[in-house]
Structure formats: structure tokens, C-alpha cells
Write a protein that holds these residues in place. Structure first.
Motif, short mmCIF file in Angstrom:
data_model
loop_
_atom_site.label_atom_id
_atom_site.label_comp_id
_atom_site.label_asym_id
_atom_site.label_seq_id
_atom_site.Cartn_x
_atom_site.Cartn_y
_atom_site.Cartn_z
N THR A 197 0.87 -1.43 -0.09
CA THR A 197 0.01 0.15 0.01
C THR A 197 0.75 1.23 -0.05
OG1 THR A 197 -1.79 -1.13 1.26
CG2 THR A 197 -1.71 1.47 1.14
N GLU A 198 0.56 2.19 -0.70
CA GLU A 198 1.06 3.57 -0.83
C GLU A 198 1.17 4.31 0.37
OE1 GLU A 198 0.88 7.23 -3.67
OE2 GLU A 198 -0.96 6.70 -2.59
N SER A 234 -0.01 12.76 -12.78
CA SER A 234 0.32 13.07 -11.39
C SER A 234 -0.64 13.80 -10.62
CB SER A 234 1.69 13.62 -11.49
OG SER A 234 2.67 13.11 -12.20
N LYS A 235 -1.35 14.86 -11.07
CA LYS A 235 -2.17 15.64 -10.68
C LYS A 235 -3.58 15.13 -10.44
CE LYS A 235 0.05 19.86 -10.94
NZ LYS A 235 0.54 20.56 -9.63
N LEU A 236 -3.93 14.16 -11.32
CA LEU A 236 -4.95 13.24 -10.93
C LEU A 236 -5.11 12.44 -9.85
CD1 LEU A 236 -7.89 11.91 -11.86
CD2 LEU A 236 -6.36 10.29 -13.31
N VAL A 237 -3.73 11.98 -9.76
CA VAL A 237 -3.55 11.23 -8.34
C VAL A 237 -3.73 12.06 -7.19
CG1 VAL A 237 -1.87 9.81 -7.15
CG2 VAL A 237 -2.24 9.41 -9.25
N GLU A 238 -3.29 13.15 -7.27
CA GLU A 238 -3.25 14.20 -6.06
C GLU A 238 -5.00 14.35 -5.84
OE1 GLU A 238 -0.88 17.55 -7.09
OE2 GLU A 238 0.90 16.56 -6.12
N ARG A 239 -5.53 14.95 -6.84
CA ARG A 239 -6.96 15.02 -6.70
C ARG A 239 -7.86 13.70 -6.25
NH1 ARG A 239 -6.17 17.31 -11.55
NH2 ARG A 239 -7.36 15.87 -12.62
N ILE A 240 -7.40 12.72 -6.63
CA ILE A 240 -8.34 11.53 -5.94
C ILE A 240 -7.94 11.52 -4.64
CG2 ILE A 240 -8.64 8.83 -6.10
CD1 ILE A 240 -8.00 9.44 -9.23
N SER A 288 -4.62 2.24 -3.45
CA SER A 288 -3.34 2.97 -3.90
C SER A 288 -2.28 2.05 -3.56
CB SER A 288 -3.12 4.07 -3.38
OG SER A 288 -2.13 5.10 -4.05
N ILE A 289 -1.66 1.20 -4.88
CA ILE A 289 -0.76 0.54 -4.59
C ILE A 289 0.64 0.87 -5.18
CG2 ILE A 289 -0.30 -2.26 -4.66
CD1 ILE A 289 -3.32 -2.12 -4.88
N VAL A 290 1.57 0.41 -4.47
CA VAL A 290 3.10 0.79 -5.15
C VAL A 290 3.90 -0.46 -5.37
CG1 VAL A 290 3.26 3.21 -4.45
CG2 VAL A 290 4.29 1.24 -3.06
N ALA A 291 4.61 -0.51 -6.45
CA ALA A 291 5.87 -1.41 -6.36
C ALA A 291 7.08 -0.83 -5.90
CB ALA A 291 6.12 -1.89 -7.84
N ASP A 292 7.59 -1.51 -4.82
CA ASP A 292 8.61 -0.76 -4.11
C ASP A 292 9.94 -1.76 -4.44
OD1 ASP A 292 10.65 0.01 -2.06
OD2 ASP A 292 9.30 0.46 -0.94
N MET A 293 10.85 -0.90 -5.14
CA MET A 293 12.37 -1.82 -5.05
C MET A 293 13.41 -1.32 -4.44
SD MET A 293 12.07 -2.65 -9.42
CE MET A 293 13.27 -3.79 -9.20
N ASP A 294 13.52 -1.79 -3.39
CA ASP A 294 14.48 -1.22 -2.32
C ASP A 294 14.44 0.22 -2.06
OD1 ASP A 294 15.80 -3.90 -2.04
OD2 ASP A 294 16.86 -3.46 -4.16
N HIS A 315 2.96 2.02 -9.80
CA HIS A 315 2.04 2.52 -8.91
C HIS A 315 0.42 2.40 -9.72
CE1 HIS A 315 -0.97 5.93 -7.45
NE2 HIS A 315 -0.57 5.10 -6.20
N ILE A 316 -0.27 1.98 -8.99
CA ILE A 316 -1.90 1.60 -9.44
C ILE A 316 -2.73 2.27 -8.49
CG2 ILE A 316 -2.21 -0.47 -8.36
CD1 ILE A 316 -3.82 -1.47 -10.88
N LEU A 317 -3.53 3.00 -9.24
CA LEU A 317 -4.69 3.72 -8.08
C LEU A 317 -5.77 3.35 -8.72
CD1 LEU A 317 -5.59 5.53 -5.98
CD2 LEU A 317 -5.17 7.68 -7.66
#
Length: 171
Positions: A4-5, A28-34, A45-51, A57-59
Motif C-alpha cells: 500500500t502506498e 500526477s495531478k489526477l492522483v493528488e486530486r483523487i 493505492s498500491i506501489v511496487a517498491d524496489m529497495d 503505482h496503480i490507483l
């Protein structure tokens, strides 16, 4: 690692979408507004974290289908991005699978999107208009407006118009 982000990820997620969508800020702005809207679902709101670096990212957020005196809550997918140098390595697919799994677990039966017809059908998406759904907010071809029935029977009675929330309509 798919997770999760977190608030600490926001700056990297902003940069990720900026780079992945051709150095433009729209997504980028869409993500902020949502994130600031009532349609935001933290777990979707999910991220792929590599170290410690955000590779993808998916929203997924809430929307509704309005039709014939009824309203059906659905989830809409937008945006999905992977760092350009890391595309075609399965990161987007991993994010999609986790996003759809979480959406189903939260009890949402339908996910809609506007997206590439060569990519999304492998995850169960199909043209939405053939199921009696309409979209008038955006002028898109039939094969680009898609729906995925995550929970069997969710499409029953879900006819009408998909309306994206205000966060998507900001100009």
C-alpha cells in the motif's frame, strides 16, 4: 515488493507518473486530486517498491453507474504507471493482479477503465458497452471503455452510465 502506498511515497509517485506519461503532469495531478476526494480508498493505492524506490503505482478509486433509478458503486482504475526503464518486466501485471485481488476482497464487484485494448483483456476486462454500460464524459471507442466483473453477478442490473467523479474532470 507490492504494498500500500504511504504518505512518504507521494513525491516519488508524482515523479513516476510524470516520467511514465511523457513528462506531463496530468496523471500526477489526477492522483493528488483523487487522494483528496471521498472516492479515495487507501488500500487501493498500491506501489511496487524496489529497495525504497517506487517502480510502479496503480490507483483504483470509487465511481458509480447511474441508470433507471438505481446507482451501482464501482471502482475505476486510473492511473497505472511503471518507471519507463522497468516496463515490460511484469511490474504492471503484478500491480494489476494485486489491485484486482484487493478490490474483490473489499467487496467491490466491478472495475471499469479507459485503457489500451491490447493490454487489459488479459486481466478479465472486456468492452463495457456490450454489457449495457455507457460513458458520455469521454469520447472513446467501444474497445477502450472496459469493465471487469470481479464478483459474479455484479453486472446484473448494472446498466446505465458510468460517471467518473469530479477529481477526474478537473481541467
Amino acid at each position: 515488493m507490492i504494498r500500500t502506498e504511504r504518505t512518504a511515497d507521494y513525491e516519488q509517485v508524482y515523479s513516476l507518473h510524470y516520467e511514465a506519461f511523457g513528462k506531463r503532469e496530468d496523471e500526477s495531478k489526477l492522483v493528488e486530486r483523487i487522494r483528496q476526494s471521498d472516492q479515495f480508498v487507501t488500500e487501493l493505492s498500491i506501489v511496487a517498491d524496489m529497495d525504497g524506490s517506487i517502480a510502479g503505482h496503480i490507483l483504483l478509486s470509487k465511481a458509480a453507474i447511474f441508470g433507471h433509478g438505481s446507482t451501482v458503486e464501482v471502482i475505476v482504475l486510473a492511473p497505472l504507471a511503471v518507471q519507463p526503464a522497468l516496463q515490460k518486466k511484469g511490474i504492471g501485471s503484478a500491480l494489476m493482479q494485486e489491485g484486482l485481488r484487493r478490490t474483490r476482497e473489499l467487496g467491490y464487484g466491478l472495475v471499469a477503465l479507459i485503457g489500451h485494448p491490447g493490454y487489459y483483456p488479459r486481466f478479465g476486462f472486456e468492452p463495457a458497452r456490450r454489457h449495457g454500460l455507457e460513458l458520455t464524459q469521454y469520447d472513446v471507442p467501444d474497445d477502450v471503455f472496459m469493465i471487469n466483473e470481479l464478483i459474479q453477478g455484479s453486472l446484473d442490473g448494472a446498466t446505465g452510465e458510468l460517471k467518473y467523479p469530479q477529481a477526474f474532470l478537473h481541467v
